[in-house]
Design an enzyme around this catalytic site. Structure first.
Site, mmCIF file in Angstrom:
data_model
loop_
_atom_site.group_PDB
_atom_site.id
_atom_site.type_symbol
_atom_site.label_atom_id
_atom_site.label_comp_id
_atom_site.label_asym_id
_atom_site.label_seq_id
_atom_site.Cartn_x
_atom_site.Cartn_y
_atom_site.Cartn_z
ATOM 1 N N ASP A 7 -57.566 -49.628 4.832
ATOM 2 C CA ASP A 7 -57.748 -50.540 6.216
ATOM 3 C C ASP A 7 -58.930 -49.628 7.015
ATOM 4 O O ASP A 7 -60.013 -50.294 7.237
ATOM 5 C CB ASP A 7 -56.539 -50.700 6.756
ATOM 6 C CG ASP A 7 -55.779 -51.934 6.331
ATOM 7 O OD1 ASP A 7 -56.105 -52.523 5.432
ATOM 8 O OD2 ASP A 7 -54.524 -52.009 6.847
ATOM 9 N N ARG A 16 -47.627 -42.721 18.858
ATOM 10 C CA ARG A 16 -48.926 -43.542 19.169
ATOM 11 C C ARG A 16 -49.462 -43.086 20.722
ATOM 12 O O ARG A 16 -50.848 -42.792 20.496
ATOM 13 C CB ARG A 16 -48.407 -45.085 19.487
ATOM 14 C CG ARG A 16 -48.041 -45.481 18.077
ATOM 15 C CD ARG A 16 -48.808 -45.343 16.938
ATOM 16 N NE ARG A 16 -48.494 -46.107 15.799
ATOM 17 C CZ ARG A 16 -49.248 -45.660 14.607
ATOM 18 N NH1 ARG A 16 -49.690 -44.568 14.410
ATOM 19 N NH2 ARG A 16 -48.793 -46.545 13.518
ATOM 20 N N ASP A 61 -47.443 -51.427 17.772
ATOM 21 C CA ASP A 61 -48.490 -50.367 18.154
ATOM 22 C C ASP A 61 -49.843 -50.419 18.636
ATOM 23 O O ASP A 61 -50.037 -49.656 19.405
ATOM 24 C CB ASP A 61 -48.783 -49.816 16.577
ATOM 25 C CG ASP A 61 -47.465 -49.190 15.975
ATOM 26 O OD1 ASP A 61 -46.696 -48.543 16.696
ATOM 27 O OD2 ASP A 61 -47.271 -49.182 14.679
ATOM 28 N N SER A 105 -44.772 -51.483 4.295
ATOM 29 C CA SER A 105 -45.545 -50.918 5.324
ATOM 30 C C SER A 105 -44.901 -49.625 6.241
ATOM 31 O O SER A 105 -43.717 -49.739 6.558
ATOM 32 C CB SER A 105 -46.036 -51.725 6.539
ATOM 33 O OG SER A 105 -46.494 -51.297 7.759
#
Ligand code: ARG
Length: 449
Positions: free
Chosen positions: A14, A94, A123, A175
């Protein structure tokens, strides 16, 4: 002059496609930034991949120590478990990455930062709220959400057409996000909430069936709420000294071996969806259990009770991406103050998926054996209990007198519950009234009086 963007770059398909897309389609000058929070990325390979994909510069950083010390430890001291379970690994990582994006943007003179989150999860919120708090003028772009719009097949085709150096591995069935505080696994067949997670979802932990038959006992030391030492019994050589990162690593290994730290939950995402989430977090689960056990020993009952509500608030705040807020700072100040006496040792037994507290001690322990004992040496004033109960019961008795006794559903009146009331020990020898097993929660003592 092209605008600059600092992109959080994992090195996966990605974000590698995103580097080229941002350059080619959106005309950005891309600066890639990769952070190791304990997932052991191949930093050098990733750096070269970023540059080959078209980044003008690629930062690679090992942020494991600040992650543990500035993010995991405060969350541990707070007792922060989202929905009383999730130790918040991804949620804690994060804001740290966001902080580094902001700092790199300042250094590079970039007006944009970017991240690879989709439009459906927590996120994106965490990245962008953190960036807003640290540098409100920065603009944020999330290519996967904001215009790139490629399926996996299209990304693979784009990568090969543009000769991007990715290894096209078979698509992972899940994921996954991981750091030292835990591994998050979602999507794919896990979306069937009834389905038992397949063993291949787990990488850090053994199944209960495969965990060793023999348990391991460990001892954790804390100083003012921070884990400082890990000793393993019976072999001290297994202990992991050398800073928080090493301690967490070692607990992940040891806990994982014994199948500790698997979590399977339906999670209330901030964006409003319920989702099925699997976690592996051996170290975090063990440390929370040990820290809680130490607090039981050293916190007065009122603080313990109030702190539990702070823990829930803290967990919600972290989960919702509000790390860089005055609210968190203020809660941290309270939590920090509660940790004055959180120094001591906790013994834990790891066995077949469980981390059981088996002992604790502290120089500040409020547990007084001479007050608690039922044996000789008892210093508790039993007679003081009479007056104590009188006053505790005073408002209750008053209310019963004035407004009527408390409403109940009668138990004794209903003969179904009593199998037999014996004639008494002297006559038939049927000493004990026997309760029908259909009445849960009522012990025979209730009827004997
Ligand atoms: N649901 C978890 C959270 O919001 C984990 C997210 C994991 N992210 C991922 N890309 N798999 O904290």
């Amino acid at each position: 002059m092209p605008e600059k963007i600092v992109l959080a770059y994992s090195g996966g398909l990605d974000t590698t496609v995103a580097v080229r897309w941002l350059t080619q389609t959106r005309g950005f000058e891309v600066i890639a930034l990769t952070v190791d929070l304990g997932s052991q990325p191949k930093l050098e390979v990733i750096r070269e991949r970023a540059l080959a994909a078209g980044a003008v510069r690629a930062y690679v950083l090992d942020a494991r120590t600040p992650f543990v010390e500035r993010f995991c430890w405060p969350a541990l001291k707070a007792g922060a478990l989202y929905q009383s379970q999730y130790p918040l690994a991804t949620a804690l990582g994060r804001p740290l990455i966001a902080q580094l994006l902001v700092e790199a943007a300042a250094r590079e003179g970039a007006t944009w930062v970017g991240h690879g989150s989709t439009g459906k999860g927590n996120d994106q919120v965490r990245f962008e709220v953190a960036v807003a708090a640290l540098s409100p003028q920065l603009k944020v772009l999330a290519p996967l959400r904001d215009g790139m719009a490629m399926t996996r097949e299209q990304e693979v085709a784009y990568a090969s057409a543009n000769k991007l150096p990715i290894e096209v591995k078979p698509e992972s069935p899940y994921s996954v996000d991981e750091n030292l505080w835990g591994r998050s696994i979602e999507a794919g067949i896990l979306e069937d909430a009834l389905l038992k997670p397949p063993e291949d979802a787990f990488v850090w932990t053994s199944s209960v069936d495969n965990a060793p038959a023999n348990s391991a006992e460990i001892e954790l030391s804390f100083e003012q709420g921070i884990p400082t030492r890990l000793n393993t019994y019976p072999s001290p050589s297994g202990g992991g000294q050398g800073g928080g990162v090493a301690l967490v690593d070692e607990l992940n290994r040891l806990g994982g071996l014994h199948g500790v730290g698997r979590i399977d939950m339906i999670e209330d995402r901030f964006v409003g969806i319920k989702s099925r989430e699997i976690y592996e977090a051996p170290a975090a689960v063990i440390l929370h259990a040990a820290h809680r056990a130490l607090e039981e020993l050293v916190l007065d009952a009122e603080t313990a009770r109030f702190k539990a509500s702070v823990a829930a608030e803290y967990a919600r705040l972290v989960y919702q991406g509000k790390w860089f807020t005055s609210h968190r700072r203020d809660l941290d100040a309270y939590v920090e103050s509660t940790q004055r006496a959180a120094t001591g040792r906790v013994r834990i037994k790891l066995h077949k998926g469980t981390a059981q507290v088996i002992g604790r001690s502290s120089p500040y322990s409020l547990y007084r054996p001479q007050l608690a004992t039922y044996s000789s040496g008892d210093q508790f004033d039993h007679q003081a209990a009479v007056g104590f109960i009188k006053l505790v019961g005073l408002p209750v008795r008053t209310q019963a007198q004035v407004q009527g006794a408390a409403a109940t559903e009668p138990l004794l009146e209903d003969d179904r519950h009593v199998v037999e009331v014996g004639p008494g020990p002297l006559e038939g020898g049927l000493a004990e009234p026997v309760l029908a097993p259909t009445v849960p929660g009522v012990v025979d003592a209730d009827l004997r009086r």
